[in-house]
Write a protein that holds these residues in place. Structure first.
Motif, mmCIF file in Angstrom:
data_model
loop_
_atom_site.group_PDB
_atom_site.id
_atom_site.type_symbol
_atom_site.label_atom_id
_atom_site.label_comp_id
_atom_site.label_asym_id
_atom_site.label_seq_id
_atom_site.Cartn_x
_atom_site.Cartn_y
_atom_site.Cartn_z
ATOM 1 N N PHE A 1 67.025 -6.551 -0.822
ATOM 2 C CA PHE A 1 67.080 -8.006 -0.961
ATOM 3 C C PHE A 1 67.691 -8.679 0.258
ATOM 4 N N ASN A 2 68.352 -7.898 1.120
ATOM 5 C CA ASN A 2 68.973 -8.446 2.333
ATOM 6 C C ASN A 2 68.032 -8.236 3.509
ATOM 7 N N PRO A 3 67.328 -9.265 3.961
ATOM 8 C CA PRO A 3 66.306 -9.077 5.001
ATOM 9 C C PRO A 3 66.868 -8.686 6.360
ATOM 10 N N GLY A 4 68.190 -8.797 6.550
ATOM 11 C CA GLY A 4 68.768 -8.428 7.836
ATOM 12 C C GLY A 4 69.004 -6.945 8.010
ATOM 13 N N LEU A 5 68.916 -6.159 6.931
ATOM 14 C CA LEU A 5 69.271 -4.746 7.020
ATOM 15 C C LEU A 5 68.409 -3.931 7.987
ATOM 16 N N PRO A 6 67.088 -4.186 8.097
ATOM 17 C CA PRO A 6 66.319 -3.394 9.067
ATOM 18 C C PRO A 6 66.866 -3.480 10.484
ATOM 19 N N VAL B 1 61.993 -11.148 7.081
ATOM 20 C CA VAL B 1 62.809 -11.417 8.247
ATOM 21 C C VAL B 1 61.886 -11.682 9.427
ATOM 22 N N PHE B 2 62.254 -12.659 10.252
ATOM 23 C CA PHE B 2 61.362 -13.080 11.338
ATOM 24 C C PHE B 2 62.192 -13.692 12.458
ATOM 25 N N GLN C 1 56.377 -10.883 11.349
ATOM 26 C CA GLN C 1 57.517 -10.819 10.444
ATOM 27 C C GLN C 1 57.527 -9.453 9.778
ATOM 28 N N LEU C 2 58.679 -9.059 9.256
ATOM 29 C CA LEU C 2 58.774 -7.887 8.399
ATOM 30 C C LEU C 2 58.892 -8.381 6.966
ATOM 31 N N LEU C 3 57.969 -7.936 6.136
ATOM 32 C CA LEU C 3 57.980 -8.276 4.724
ATOM 33 C C LEU C 3 58.546 -7.086 3.961
ATOM 34 N N ASN D 1 60.257 -0.053 16.007
ATOM 35 C CA ASN D 1 60.969 1.235 16.043
ATOM 36 C C ASN D 1 61.379 1.733 14.662
ATOM 37 N N LEU D 2 61.106 0.957 13.629
ATOM 38 C CA LEU D 2 61.356 1.416 12.261
ATOM 39 C C LEU D 2 60.216 2.291 11.742
#
Length: 365
Positions: A49-54, A159-160, A142-144, A74-75
């Motif tokens: 739920f925390n979009p900053g974690l990646p 996150v974008f 963005q990363l969904l 890189n993920l």
């Protein structure tokens, strides 16, 4: 608690499954095999739920710069953003799935069908990118992050990058009014700022958990009588009372004390959650590892916390096994991460197989 965990297309893992997870889990294996990456996957799954974690997991590795045209690449396995990261857990018999997808940016809210509309907020204020983006005003990537629970309901966060003049921020949206799970990632080296630790200790002292932390630290520093938070240079810093004429900053009491402080407060503040510890033995002398493991076991049971840790130390494995053998409950398991024919897999050691391996002098790391 997690009993089974699977990963697809995350960093070095094309397809990976680990079963037979216990309350306390110790991952072993060669350098670069994916032990830290496995901890990251647990962290991302627990905190979907925390979009900053990646991007937080990148910072743990010292990667605090982002290439705008390779946003989050890189993920992904083999740096291929066309793949979908999929992390699946079985927790208390229930399946939870988290997917991370690199997609074109949306201009509207993330709400769709049964998904709730997200609330926007800055994930980081600065230092993601500092130069070279003066004329860029937007990006279409963005990363969904998509979570599917046991009931089939789907929630999304995203996150974008957002560029304003010569400054870029990483921004995100998350679904509101969801039950957030707890997780703490303790990196392999001392990285917590003194202010953060002091604030965490103050929170524990307020709910009368101060004595738990002091007792944990007395494993390595028996002369410690008390801990206090004092202002030093304008910031709060934890000090210890070791019977001297004045209190001593915790940073001057040795790396082992700092490490145990970080571990004990991590477990004590993560009730019903998970704690991830990279290279757990760092800064701790092998002669007290058995006592440390006993303290970790007792505190994690008290707080109902599941622990996932890595090590390169044979003494760490031996002492953990010796400690849990003396307990009424052997809720500990060693998992070796290894590569066979290009595929990364896990081999688990329960009490009996670990006992046999250690008694026979086999190299299990």
């Amino acid at each position: 608690m997690y009993s089974s965990f699977s990963i697809k297309n995350y960093r070095c893992f094309s397809e990976f499954t680990i079963d037979n997870l216990e309350r306390i889990n110790l991952f072993i294996g060669k350098n670069g095999i994916g032990k830290t990456t496995l901890l990251e996957a647990f962290f991302l799954h627990q905190g979907w739920f925390n979009p900053g974690l990646p991007f937080s997991v990148n910072v743990f590795r010292g990667l605090d710069q982002i290439k705008l045209d390779e946003f989050g690449w890189n993920l992904f396995f083999q740096f291929d953003p066309k793949k979908t990261i999929e992390i699946v857990s079985i927790e208390n018999g229930k399946k939870n799935t988290v997917k991370i997808i690199n997609t074109p940016a949306s201009t509207g809210p993330i709400a769709k069908n049964n998904m709730s509309e997200g609330t926007s907020g800055s994930i980081t204020d600065n230092n993601i990118l500092s130069n070279g983006i003066e004329k860029i005003t937007s990006t279409n990537r963005q990363l969904l992050i998509e979570h599917t629970g046991p009931d089939g309901k789907v929630f999304r966060s995203r996150v974008f990058p957002s560029v304003n003049g010569d400054r870029m921020e990483i921004r995100g949206e998350r679904p509101p009014n969801i039950k957030e799970k707890k997780a703490i990632f303790i990196a392999s080296r001392w990285q917590e700022k003194q202010k953060t630790l002091a604030e965490r200790y103050s929170d524990l002292a307020e709910i009368k958990k101060k004595d738990i932390i002091i007792a944990f630290l007395q494993v390595i520093y028996p002369e410690l009588k008390d801990l206090s938070t004092l202002i030093q240079g304008g910031i709060p810093v934890i000090h210890g009372d070791i019977g001297k004429s004045r209190l001593i900053p915790i940073a001057l009491m040795g790396g082992g004390v700092e490490r145990l402080l970080e571990i004990s407060m991590g477990i004590a503040t993560t009730h019903d959650g998970i704690v991830l510890i990279d290279e757990i033995e760092n800064g701790i002398h092998y002669s007290i590892l058995e006592k440390v493991w006993k303290a970790i076991a007792q505190l994690s049971r008290k707080e109902n916390v599941q622990v996932f840790a890595t090590t390169h130390s044979f003494e760490c494995i031996q002492n953990a096994h010796s400690s849990f053998k003396e307990e009424k409950q052997y809720d500990f398991r060693v998992h070796r991460i290894e590569e066979i024919n290009g595929n990364i897999s896990a081999v688990s050691f329960d009490k009996e197989t670990l006992e046999t391996s250690l008694d026979s002098g086999w190299e299990i790391r």
